[in-house]
Design a protein around this motif. Structure first.
Motif, PDB file in Angstrom:
ATOM      1  N   GLY A   4     -11.941 118.033   7.259  1.00  0.00           N
ATOM      2  CA  GLY A   4     -11.037 117.113   7.697  1.00  0.00           C
ATOM      3  C   GLY A   4     -11.668 115.641   8.208  1.00  0.00           C
ATOM      4  O   GLY A   4     -11.163 114.756   7.773  1.00  0.00           O
ATOM      5  N   GLU A   5     -12.930 115.578   8.732  1.00  0.00           N
ATOM      6  CA  GLU A   5     -13.380 114.555   9.131  1.00  0.00           C
ATOM      7  C   GLU A   5     -14.331 113.732   7.989  1.00  0.00           C
ATOM      8  O   GLU A   5     -14.069 112.670   7.937  1.00  0.00           O
ATOM      9  N   VAL A   6     -14.449 114.569   7.014  1.00  0.00           N
ATOM     10  CA  VAL A   6     -14.942 113.948   5.899  1.00  0.00           C
ATOM     11  C   VAL A   6     -13.804 113.148   5.004  1.00  0.00           C
ATOM     12  O   VAL A   6     -13.990 112.032   4.698  1.00  0.00           O
ATOM     13  N   GLY A   7     -12.629 114.084   4.798  1.00  0.00           N
ATOM     14  CA  GLY A   7     -11.744 113.308   4.310  1.00  0.00           C
ATOM     15  C   GLY A   7     -10.889 112.140   5.049  1.00  0.00           C
ATOM     16  O   GLY A   7     -10.441 111.275   4.384  1.00  0.00           O
ATOM     17  N   PHE A   8     -11.108 112.090   6.312  1.00  0.00           N
ATOM     18  CA  PHE A   8     -10.683 111.038   7.066  1.00  0.00           C
ATOM     19  C   PHE A   8     -11.510 109.252   6.603  1.00  0.00           C
ATOM     20  O   PHE A   8     -10.829 108.591   6.481  1.00  0.00           O
ATOM     21  N   ALA A   9     -12.546 109.577   6.159  1.00  0.00           N
ATOM     22  CA  ALA A   9     -13.458 108.718   5.391  1.00  0.00           C
ATOM     23  C   ALA A   9     -13.256 108.421   3.952  1.00  0.00           C
ATOM     24  O   ALA A   9     -13.001 107.323   3.559  1.00  0.00           O
ATOM     25  N   VAL A  10     -13.394 109.450   3.469  1.00  0.00           N
ATOM     26  CA  VAL A  10     -13.319 109.483   1.640  1.00  0.00           C
ATOM     27  C   VAL A  10     -12.044 109.035   1.401  1.00  0.00           C
ATOM     28  O   VAL A  10     -11.848 108.228   0.238  1.00  0.00           O
ATOM     29  N   LEU A  11     -10.957 109.638   1.874  1.00  0.00           N
ATOM     30  CA  LEU A  11      -9.574 109.350   1.414  1.00  0.00           C
ATOM     31  C   LEU A  11      -9.097 107.870   1.619  1.00  0.00           C
ATOM     32  O   LEU A  11      -8.224 107.575   0.821  1.00  0.00           O
ATOM     33  N   ALA A  12      -9.708 107.435   2.573  1.00  0.00           N
ATOM     34  CA  ALA A  12      -9.041 106.128   2.963  1.00  0.00           C
ATOM     35  C   ALA A  12      -9.668 104.975   2.127  1.00  0.00           C
ATOM     36  O   ALA A  12      -9.135 103.942   2.083  1.00  0.00           O
ATOM     37  N   VAL A  13     -10.850 105.138   1.370  1.00  0.00           N
ATOM     38  CA  VAL A  13     -11.613 104.208   0.851  1.00  0.00           C
ATOM     39  C   VAL A  13     -10.867 103.396  -0.474  1.00  0.00           C
ATOM     40  O   VAL A  13     -10.742 102.122  -0.377  1.00  0.00           O
ATOM     41  N   PRO A  14     -10.094 104.003  -1.045  1.00  0.00           N
ATOM     42  CA  PRO A  14      -9.400 103.483  -2.240  1.00  0.00           C
ATOM     43  C   PRO A  14      -7.996 102.914  -1.816  1.00  0.00           C
ATOM     44  O   PRO A  14      -7.625 101.795  -2.697  1.00  0.00           O
ATOM     45  N   VAL A  15      -7.524 103.088  -0.711  1.00  0.00           N
ATOM     46  CA  VAL A  15      -6.245 102.598  -0.140  1.00  0.00           C
ATOM     47  C   VAL A  15      -6.435 101.308   1.050  1.00  0.00           C
ATOM     48  O   VAL A  15      -5.636 100.478   1.317  1.00  0.00           O
ATOM     49  N   LEU A  16      -7.814 101.207   1.286  1.00  0.00           N
ATOM     50  CA  LEU A  16      -8.176 100.426   2.406  1.00  0.00           C
ATOM     51  C   LEU A  16      -7.997  99.058   1.992  1.00  0.00           C
ATOM     52  O   LEU A  16      -7.542  97.988   2.643  1.00  0.00           O
ATOM     53  N   ARG A  17      -8.556  98.542   0.640  1.00  0.00           N
ATOM     54  CA  ARG A  17      -8.657  97.286   0.570  1.00  0.00           C
ATOM     55  C   ARG A  17      -7.204  96.774   0.313  1.00  0.00           C
ATOM     56  O   ARG A  17      -6.760  95.755   0.692  1.00  0.00           O
ATOM     57  N   PRO A  18      -6.454  97.400  -0.574  1.00  0.00           N
ATOM     58  CA  PRO A  18      -4.762  96.899  -0.829  1.00  0.00           C
ATOM     59  C   PRO A  18      -4.109  96.946   0.537  1.00  0.00           C
ATOM     60  O   PRO A  18      -3.221  95.806   0.402  1.00  0.00           O
TER      61      PRO A  18
END
Length: 325
Positions: A160-174
């Protein structure tokens, strides 16, 4: 370290310190239903974040497409609701230090997984810093009693901690940090409500007393609103790998604040572990500059004639250094 990187590092550090300090608030919510508390926390944070989301929020969300919106649902489910549920489940059969040690390994996992997902090799300096952070987090928290179920749920908390960072990367910019934080808080509130109804039935949302209400307000307004926005602003500036290094400050902040509420003590082990975490963060984030070789003089055929001197052909220029990937 340039100004952008320094600002990103400070934002990520502030976010993780706020999360670590929130453990003192968690200590007064032990009797309140978990899912109901998470619902109140994320719902209130959503209400506070919506006015900060900026213009065109609906259009930006539509622009993500179905895949991006599914990623937001997974981010809330895995990195927020699922993470907290896993920690709670782990602590039923394991001492709190056990899931804490596993979560402390998140910087190492992100330092390896994130580059591989992007088709590049991990950066050595970040990986070395992450190892220091993991060892420091272990030293701060120590180890405790556990069983197979405790370890399994602790691994889920790490995911869960890893997913909190990794899953956010592609949607953070838009979306940007504010809209991303608002959206995942709204989704997490809905998911928490569903979990509460399934697990606790009609008793999932009792009225909190004054102390519980104060703790939930602190978690919503400070830890979630300020912490999430700072975290994603920091990650936007320095990347997921370096930002996750600062998660090692979570157990450090928890250890520093635990004596204030009488739930722990700060001793030699916590001091040594804190030093290791700070060293790992400093090295991996680039706060400590790496030594650079002196530039060769183009007009000189060799640098030196002493012991260990290395001949350099005249007119040959050294290629610029590049980061280890």
């Amino acid at each position: 370290m340039n100004a952008t990187t320094a600002r990103g590092a400070l934002l990520a550090a502030l976010a993780c310190v706020l999360v670590g300090g929130s453990f003192t608030a968690n200590s007064v919510l032990g009797d309140y239903p978990y899912a109901g508390g998470q619902f109140l926390r994320y719902a209130l944070a959503f209400v506070l974040l919506v006015p900060l989301a900026g213009p065109g929020a609906t259009a930006r969300l539509r622009g993500l497409g179905a895949g991006g919106r599914l990623r937001l649902v997974l981010l809330a489910a895995v990195g927020m609701v699922g993470f907290n549920l896993a920690v709670l489940a782990a602590e039923r059969t394991a001492e709190p230090a056990v899931p804490g040690v596993f979560v402390g390994c998140a910087p190492v996992v992100v330092a390896v997984v994130m580059p591989l997902l992007e088709g590049r090799r991990p950066q050595r300096v970040v990986l070395y810093g992450a190892l220091f952070v993991a060892v420091g987090a272990f030293t701060v928290q120590g180890w405790g009693r556990t069983d197979a179920a405790g370890i399994a749920y602790s691994l889920c908390a790490l995911a869960g901690e890893v997913g909190f960072a990794v899953l956010a990367v592609p949607v953070l910019r838009p979306l940007g940090p504010r809209l991303l934080s608002a959206t995942v808080c709204g989704i997490a509130a809905a998911e928490s409500a569903a979990v509460g109804v399934l697990v606790d039935g009609t008793a999932w949302l009792p009225r909190p007393d004054a102390v519980e209400a104060g703790a939930l307000l602190w978690q919503a307004a400070v830890v979630t609103v300020v912490g999430f926005v700072c975290w994603y602003m920091g990650m936007q500036r320095i990347g997921a790998e370096r930002a996750t290094l600062f998660s090692g400050l979570i157990p450090v902040a928890a250890a520093c604040t635990a004596p204030l509420v009488g739930t722990g003590a700060y001793g030699a082990a916590q001091a040594v572990g804190s030093a290791l975490v700070c060293a790992g963060v400093a090295v991996g984030s680039g706060a400590v500059p790496r030594p650079r070789r002196r530039k060769a003089e183009a007009a000189s055929p060799r640098h030196d004639t002493g012991a260990g001197a290395r001949e350099v052909p005249a007119g040959r220029q050294r290629l610029p250094e590049r980061s280890l990937e």
